[in-house]
Design an enzyme around this catalytic site. Structure first.
Site, PDB file in Angstrom:
ATOM      1  N   ASP A  66       0.796  -1.126   0.147  1.00 54.51           N
ATOM      2  CA  ASP A  66       0.053  -0.095   0.080  1.00 54.51           C
ATOM      3  C   ASP A  66       0.894   1.257  -0.064  1.00 54.51           C
ATOM      4  OD1 ASP A  66      -2.719  -1.271   2.099  1.00 54.51           O
ATOM      5  OD2 ASP A  66      -2.045  -1.687  -0.009  1.00 54.51           O
ATOM      6  N   TYR A  73       2.257   1.968  -3.491  1.00 55.30           N
ATOM      7  CA  TYR A  73       1.197   2.133  -4.085  1.00 55.30           C
ATOM      8  C   TYR A  73       0.882   3.852  -3.851  1.00 55.30           C
ATOM      9  CZ  TYR A  73      -3.595   2.710  -5.842  1.00 55.30           C
ATOM     10  OH  TYR A  73      -5.101   3.002  -6.624  1.00 55.30           O
ATOM     11  N   ASP A  74       0.684   4.322  -2.658  1.00 54.65           N
ATOM     12  CA  ASP A  74       0.541   5.637  -2.158  1.00 54.65           C
ATOM     13  C   ASP A  74       1.705   6.446  -2.847  1.00 54.65           C
ATOM     14  OD1 ASP A  74      -1.732   4.876  -1.198  1.00 54.65           O
ATOM     15  OD2 ASP A  74      -0.943   4.826   1.122  1.00 54.65           O
ATOM     16  N   SER A 119     -36.413  -3.213 -16.411  1.00 50.66           N
ATOM     17  CA  SER A 119     -36.066  -4.047 -15.215  1.00 50.66           C
ATOM     18  C   SER A 119     -36.336  -5.532 -15.760  1.00 50.66           C
ATOM     19  CB  SER A 119     -37.203  -3.542 -14.256  1.00 50.66           C
ATOM     20  OG  SER A 119     -38.586  -3.664 -14.515  1.00 50.66           O
ATOM     21  N   LEU A 120     -36.625  -6.345 -14.686  1.00 54.74           N
ATOM     22  CA  LEU A 120     -36.546  -7.843 -15.141  1.00 54.74           C
ATOM     23  C   LEU A 120     -37.874  -8.305 -14.750  1.00 54.74           C
ATOM     24  CD1 LEU A 120     -33.080  -8.839 -14.135  1.00 54.74           C
ATOM     25  CD2 LEU A 120     -33.805  -8.848 -16.357  1.00 54.74           C
ATOM     26  N   GLU A 145     -26.455 -15.704 -13.701  1.00 59.05           N
ATOM     27  CA  GLU A 145     -25.503 -14.713 -12.928  1.00 59.05           C
ATOM     28  C   GLU A 145     -26.234 -14.380 -11.563  1.00 59.05           C
ATOM     29  OE1 GLU A 145     -25.206 -11.295 -15.229  1.00 59.05           O
ATOM     30  OE2 GLU A 145     -24.461 -12.533 -17.110  1.00 59.05           O
ATOM     31  N   LYS A 199     -28.035 -11.979  -8.992  1.00 60.36           N
ATOM     32  CA  LYS A 199     -28.562 -10.761  -9.138  1.00 60.36           C
ATOM     33  C   LYS A 199     -27.959  -9.880  -8.039  1.00 60.36           C
ATOM     34  CE  LYS A 199     -32.918  -8.417 -10.016  1.00 60.36           C
ATOM     35  NZ  LYS A 199     -33.201  -7.598  -8.997  1.00 60.36           N
ATOM     36  N   ASP A 238     -27.618  -7.106  -5.356  1.00 58.77           N
ATOM     37  CA  ASP A 238     -28.598  -5.894  -4.800  1.00 58.77           C
ATOM     38  C   ASP A 238     -27.921  -4.616  -4.850  1.00 58.77           C
ATOM     39  OD1 ASP A 238     -31.042  -5.119  -4.224  1.00 58.77           O
ATOM     40  OD2 ASP A 238     -30.974  -6.296  -2.412  1.00 58.77           O
ATOM     41  N   ARG A 282     -29.994   4.459 -13.890  1.00 58.79           N
ATOM     42  CA  ARG A 282     -30.779   3.829 -14.521  1.00 58.79           C
ATOM     43  C   ARG A 282     -31.983   4.872 -14.555  1.00 58.79           C
ATOM     44  NH1 ARG A 282     -34.175  -1.608 -13.650  1.00 58.79           N
ATOM     45  NH2 ARG A 282     -34.954  -0.838 -11.592  1.00 58.79           N
ATOM     46  N   GLU A 327     -23.608  -3.174 -12.272  1.00 66.06           N
ATOM     47  CA  GLU A 327     -24.142  -2.954 -10.996  1.00 66.06           C
ATOM     48  C   GLU A 327     -23.129  -2.329  -9.967  1.00 66.06           C
ATOM     49  OE1 GLU A 327     -27.303  -3.624 -10.927  1.00 66.06           O
ATOM     50  OE2 GLU A 327     -28.064  -3.689  -9.220  1.00 66.06           O
ATOM     51  N   TYR A 359     -22.192  -6.378 -16.546  1.00 66.84           N
ATOM     52  CA  TYR A 359     -22.921  -7.587 -17.039  1.00 66.84           C
ATOM     53  C   TYR A 359     -23.874  -7.321 -18.403  1.00 66.84           C
ATOM     54  CZ  TYR A 359     -26.341  -5.407 -14.093  1.00 66.84           C
ATOM     55  OH  TYR A 359     -27.336  -4.396 -13.604  1.00 66.84           O
ATOM     56  N   LYS A 375     -30.286 -15.480 -18.348  1.00 65.34           N
ATOM     57  CA  LYS A 375     -30.233 -14.572 -19.819  1.00 65.34           C
ATOM     58  C   LYS A 375     -29.961 -15.658 -21.072  1.00 65.34           C
ATOM     59  CE  LYS A 375     -28.239 -10.850 -17.306  1.00 65.34           C
ATOM     60  NZ  LYS A 375     -26.858  -9.856 -17.110  1.00 65.34           N
ATOM     61  N   LYS A 419     -35.964 -15.160  -8.015  1.00 66.79           N
ATOM     62  CA  LYS A 419     -35.821 -14.736  -6.857  1.00 66.79           C
ATOM     63  C   LYS A 419     -35.571 -15.857  -5.819  1.00 66.79           C
ATOM     64  CE  LYS A 419     -35.948 -10.227  -7.664  1.00 66.79           C
ATOM     65  NZ  LYS A 419     -36.761  -9.323  -7.134  1.00 66.79           N
ATOM     66  N   CYS A 428     -57.933  11.095  13.461  1.00 62.51           N
ATOM     67  CA  CYS A 428     -56.822  10.997  12.898  1.00 62.51           C
ATOM     68  C   CYS A 428     -55.584  11.611  13.738  1.00 62.51           C
ATOM     69  CB  CYS A 428     -56.750  12.297  11.652  1.00 62.51           C
ATOM     70  SG  CYS A 428     -55.138  12.674  11.183  1.00 62.51           S
ATOM     71  N   CYS A 450     -54.153  15.466  13.339  1.00 68.64           N
ATOM     72  CA  CYS A 450     -54.926  16.466  13.267  1.00 68.64           C
ATOM     73  C   CYS A 450     -56.065  16.591  13.858  1.00 68.64           C
ATOM     74  CB  CYS A 450     -55.292  16.993  11.533  1.00 68.64           C
ATOM     75  SG  CYS A 450     -56.614  15.939  10.990  1.00 68.64           S
ATOM     76  N   CYS A 491     -58.662   9.935   6.910  1.00 68.72           N
ATOM     77  CA  CYS A 491     -58.585  11.342   7.588  1.00 68.72           C
ATOM     78  C   CYS A 491     -59.403  12.313   6.802  1.00 68.72           C
ATOM     79  CB  CYS A 491     -57.425  11.847   8.174  1.00 68.72           C
ATOM     80  SG  CYS A 491     -57.429  13.793   8.597  1.00 68.72           S
ATOM     81  N   CYS A 549     -54.829  19.118   7.242  1.00 68.89           N
ATOM     82  CA  CYS A 549     -54.025  18.028   7.847  1.00 68.89           C
ATOM     83  C   CYS A 549     -52.703  18.247   7.775  1.00 68.89           C
ATOM     84  CB  CYS A 549     -54.685  16.675   7.644  1.00 68.89           C
ATOM     85  SG  CYS A 549     -53.990  15.260   8.499  1.00 68.89           S
TER      86      CYS A 549
HETATM   87  P1  AMP Z   1     -35.562  -5.248 -11.163  1.00 69.47           P
HETATM   88  O1  AMP Z   1     -35.215  -3.729 -11.017  1.00 69.47           O
HETATM   89  O2  AMP Z   1     -35.659  -5.602  -9.723  1.00 69.47           O
HETATM   90  O3  AMP Z   1     -36.654  -5.513 -12.041  1.00 69.47           O
HETATM   91  O4  AMP Z   1     -34.293  -5.825 -11.647  1.00 69.47           O
HETATM   92  C1  AMP Z   1     -33.593  -5.224 -12.749  1.00 69.47           C
HETATM   93  C2  AMP Z   1     -32.172  -4.717 -11.956  1.00 69.47           C
HETATM   94  O5  AMP Z   1     -31.569  -5.986 -11.637  1.00 69.47           O
HETATM   95  C3  AMP Z   1     -31.172  -4.163 -13.111  1.00 69.47           C
HETATM   96  O6  AMP Z   1     -31.616  -2.835 -13.314  1.00 69.47           O
HETATM   97  C4  AMP Z   1     -30.085  -4.388 -12.152  1.00 69.47           C
HETATM   98  O7  AMP Z   1     -29.902  -3.386 -11.232  1.00 69.47           O
HETATM   99  C5  AMP Z   1     -30.183  -5.533 -11.466  1.00 69.47           C
HETATM  100  N1  AMP Z   1     -29.262  -6.567 -11.556  1.00 69.47           N
HETATM  101  C6  AMP Z   1     -28.404  -7.253 -10.781  1.00 69.47           C
HETATM  102  N2  AMP Z   1     -27.623  -8.038 -11.225  1.00 69.47           N
HETATM  103  C7  AMP Z   1     -27.999  -8.111 -12.439  1.00 69.47           C
HETATM  104  C8  AMP Z   1     -27.558  -8.975 -13.417  1.00 69.47           C
HETATM  105  N3  AMP Z   1     -26.572  -9.953 -13.315  1.00 69.47           N
HETATM  106  N4  AMP Z   1     -28.159  -8.957 -14.684  1.00 69.47           N
HETATM  107  C9  AMP Z   1     -28.844  -8.106 -14.893  1.00 69.47           C
HETATM  108  N5  AMP Z   1     -29.549  -7.152 -14.097  1.00 69.47           N
HETATM  109  C10 AMP Z   1     -28.828  -7.371 -12.873  1.00 69.47           C
HETATM  110 ZN    ZN Z   2     -55.555  14.353   9.821  1.00 71.13          ZN
END
Ligand code: AMP
Ligand code: ZN
Length: 698
Positions: A45, A48-49, A94-95, A127, A129, A131, A150, A186, A238, A302, A326, A420, A423, A438, A444
């Site tokens: 390190d 590197y620095d 999205s997926l 692959e 997924k 988060d 996105r 990601e 990816y 895919k 999932k 409520c 309010c 309410c 409110c």
């Molecule tokens: P969703 O928004 O839950 O419908 O899923 C789509 C999102 O999955 C994409 O926008 C990515 O952010 C995420 N993601 C994570 N890993 C992968 C992967 N290996 N391939 C494609 N999408 C991925």
């Molecule tokens: Zn209220």
């Protein structure tokens, strides 16, 4: 690697400086790659620095020689006021989700039907997924040129300066690269880095992030790239976006090329032949999941062949050629301390469970939703009970049920308030509805503040700096009572506004930033505007539909006024929009029938707001079949029925099931039956398959 002998800084000529900067850029990039991509650093390190310091020293002396790929740009440029918007050339989708093996088999059956390939195994790349948050990286002639989030899928934020600080991101690609290429991936944070970051935030008295995903998103969306640089963000690549030439024939091959260019690709990705192999991989990853250093919420499959991906195309928001399988939700037990009632912007009273904090799937949970009154009764949830908490991906944690036998003696059922809590107005629950509301309307505070917050939120007006706390403050102080007041803030006497300074660190700079952020939102696309209004049941998707259908705010308003007549054309038209049902339509019309809503819109326009008309995408509108109604009949040769239908729709045509006077074309395949005859009878144009293909190609 020993550095070349160093010439003392003051003796360095321009040529020598330029040459050394070039060498340092390459050397440091190589060490970054060894360190992050291969986990195999070759220097300490400290060494590197020293390289980075030397680079910085030379740049300080010869600022005009700073290279676009300089390692120093990775630790940040000057802060920007707000992010510019970037329109994605190709939407970031999205997926679709699969929740069990059967869903996955159905996914495969759909692909077979669509492509008309009954027999062989289809190859998939599976692959994990990740988060995190997805980003689009634009490379021009192999150099990183722009990076965007996105956003809503069609428009994201320009976070180029921040992305430059990520060491996993190659600023210059290794080897030949297309003139233009977009790589998608990601941005994420390791669980352990997330915990350490929260720990230091706790010590500094700063709010903690809820999970690694939020902390990654929060860290990337910093106006000051130096802050992003200090956060341990990582990146897996990816996917391919827009590209100027063919780079691979399959996804698997593409992943290999990504590695070659210097990207980090998830090492767990696997090529699977047939759906059984893919499912076996899913089970394997599910078992490994707890041991991975980052959060994943499923496995993405895919279709490997790019030409098939192309043919399969998209349905509304997701590709047909991929699905996210999932993992089952994660659960844990904890004690319910009490139930709180929250009041939303539509006045809905929502019960929230306040829990003994508990870790569910790596994330600390202290609140969960209980949905509504009946739900509490049905599950018989009582304060003091031990409950089962469930967390699935991004959704708000939920209470699944009570652990029988762990109820403390004397635990009383919860009595839902009829007043409520914000309010004091009466809270009503109409016959047949699940929600109690309410009746205080905009008097409110909860409703007023919630509406304003929604108005300013990410997917609506997206005004940086108008989060919950600040909106509440501005409302309480009387600065902002309705949405239009936001756009008049700049006109308010500075001296009064300076009062903000005494409030939670609102300095002059922060006020300036807020006013600037507001200013940058004086023009807004119609769909976002409609969403921002906070009309009951009208989410983003419906707002988009309405924008597409009515085109302009003026047209929408006129139509909604006319639609008050339930026997009229406007009402029928509204109901004919696919995706809009009776109850939604009613909420819409009711909204525009209320004087104070109309006044709020007029007030916004008077405050100088511009609502942009919806612009139709160029593709479909200019195609020869745009707006035409087509009927397919008989067996087609070149493609399956679903594919033919999808193609026609992608070109803006409407595909109908039966022939009528409104039909423009009937496309007849082999063994066509009565439809072809009916078409001739009605004088509708009949095309054979070849003529049809020629028409859509022309
Ligand atoms: P969703 O928004 O839950 O419908 O899923 C789509 C999102 O999955 C994409 O926008 C990515 O952010 C995420 N993601 C994570 N890993 C992968 C992967 N290996 N391939 C494609 N999408 C991925
Ligand atoms: Zn209220």
């Amino acid at each position: 690697m020993a550095g070349s002998p160093e010439i003392e800084l003051e003796h360095l000529s321009r040529e020598q400086a330029a040459a050394e900067l070039a060498r340092l850029a390459a050397e440091i990039a190589e060490h970054d790659r060894l360190y992050y991509a291969e986990d195999a650093p070759r220097i300490s390190d400290a060494e590197y620095d020293a390289l980075r310091r030397r680079n910085a020293a030379i740049e300080a002396r010869f600022p005009d020689l700073i290279r676009p790929d300089s390692p120093s740009l990775r630790i940040g440029a000057a802060p920007a006021a707000a992010f510019a918007k970037v329109r994605h050339i190709r939407p970031m989708l999205s997926l679709d989700n699969a929740f069990d093996d059967e869903d996955v088999r159905e996914f495969e059956r759909r692909i077979r039907r669509f492509l008309n390939i009954p027999g062989d195994d289809i190859a998939y790349v599976a692959e994990p997924k990740i988060d995190g948050l997805s980003i689009n990286l634009r490379y021009e002639h192999g150099r990183f040129a722009q990076g965007a989030t996105r956003g809503d899928g069609s428009e994201g934020e320009d976070v180029t300066a921040n992305l430059r600080t990520l060491r996993d991101l190659p600023l210059v690609l290794d080897g030949p690269a297309p003139a233009l290429m977009e790589v998608r991936g990601e941005v994420y944070m390791l669980r352990q880095d997330f915990l350490a970051l929260n720990e230091s935030r706790r010590r500094a008295g700063e709010p903690e992030f809820a999970n690694p995903r939020n902390s990654a998103a929060g860290s990337l969306r910093q106006l000051d790239p130096r802050i992003t640089a200090s956060r341990p963000l990582r990146l897996f690549a990816y996917a391919l976006g827009e590209v100027s030439e063919t780079v691979a024939g399959t996804h698997w091959e593409f992943l290999d090329r990504l590695r070659g260019w210097g990207f980090k690709v998830n090492p767990l990705a696997r090529l699977c032949h047939g759906v059984d192999e893919a499912l076996a991989f899913h089970h394997h990853i599910a078992a490994e999941r707890a041991h991975l250093p980052y959060d994943i919420d499923g496995v993405v499959y895919k279709v490997d062949r790019f030409d098939w991906q192309e043919r399969l195309g998209f349905v509304s928001r997701a590709p047909r050629w991929a699905t996210a399988h999932k993992f089952p939700a994660e659960q844990a037990q904890t004690v319910l301390r009490r139930i709180e009632i929250q009041v939303g912007r539509t006045g809905a009273l929502t019960p929230v469970a306040i829990l003994e904090p508990i870790t569910v799937g790596g994330v600390v949970v202290s609140r969960a939703t209980l949905h509504n009154e009946d739900e509490i009764r049905r599950k018989d949830v009582r304060p003091g009970d031990t409950v089962i908490v469930q967390r699935a991906g991004d959704v708000i944690p939920q209470i699944v049920g009570v652990v029988p036998g762990k109820r403390p003696t004397g635990a009383e059922p919860f009595t839902f308030p009829t007043i409520c809590p914000e309010c004091g107005a009466h809270a009503e629950r109409p016959e047949g509805e699940a929600v109690r509301r309410c009746t205080g309307g905009l008097t409110c505070p909860a409703q007023a503040v919630e509406r304003l917050r929604h108005f300013a939120s990410r997917n609506a007006f997206d005004i940086e700096g108008l989060g919950e706390e600040n909106v509440e403050f501005l409302w309480r102080e009387g600065f902002v009572r309705g949405p239009a007041d936001i756009f008049r803030l700049a006109e308010i006497d500075r001296a009064r506004l300076q009062r903000l300074e005494n409030y939670k660190g609102w300095g002059r700079r922060k006020i300036d930033n807020l006013l600037h952020a507001i200013d940058s939102r004086r023009t807004i696309p119609l769909d976002r505007f409609v969403f921002a209004l906070g009309i009951r049941q009208i989410g983003e998707a419906t707002a988009k539909l309405l924008a597409r259908h009515y085109g302009s705010l003026g047209a929408l308003r006129t139509a909604m006024t006319e639609a008050r007549d339930r026997d009229g054309e406007a009402w029928r038209h509204l109901l004919s929009i696919q995706g809009i049902g009776e109850s939604m339509a009613k909420d819409l019309v009711d909204f525009f029938a209320e004087d104070h809503n109309v006044a709020a819109i007029d007030d916004l326009l008077a405050a100088g707001l511009t609502v942009e008309d919806h612009v139709r995408a160029a593709g479909p509108a200019s195609s020869p079949v745009a707006g035409k109604t087509v009927v397919f009949t008989g067996t087609l040769q070149a493609m399956s029925r679903p594919e033919a239908k999808a193609r026609a729709e992608a070109l803006g045509a409407k595909v109908a099931g039966s022939v009528s006077r409104n039909t423009d074309y009937v496309v007849v395949g082999a063994d066509a039956g009565s439809k072809a005859a009916k078409a001739r009878e009605l004088g509708v144009t009949v095309l054979d398959e070849d003529a049809w293909l020629e028409l859509i190609r022309g």
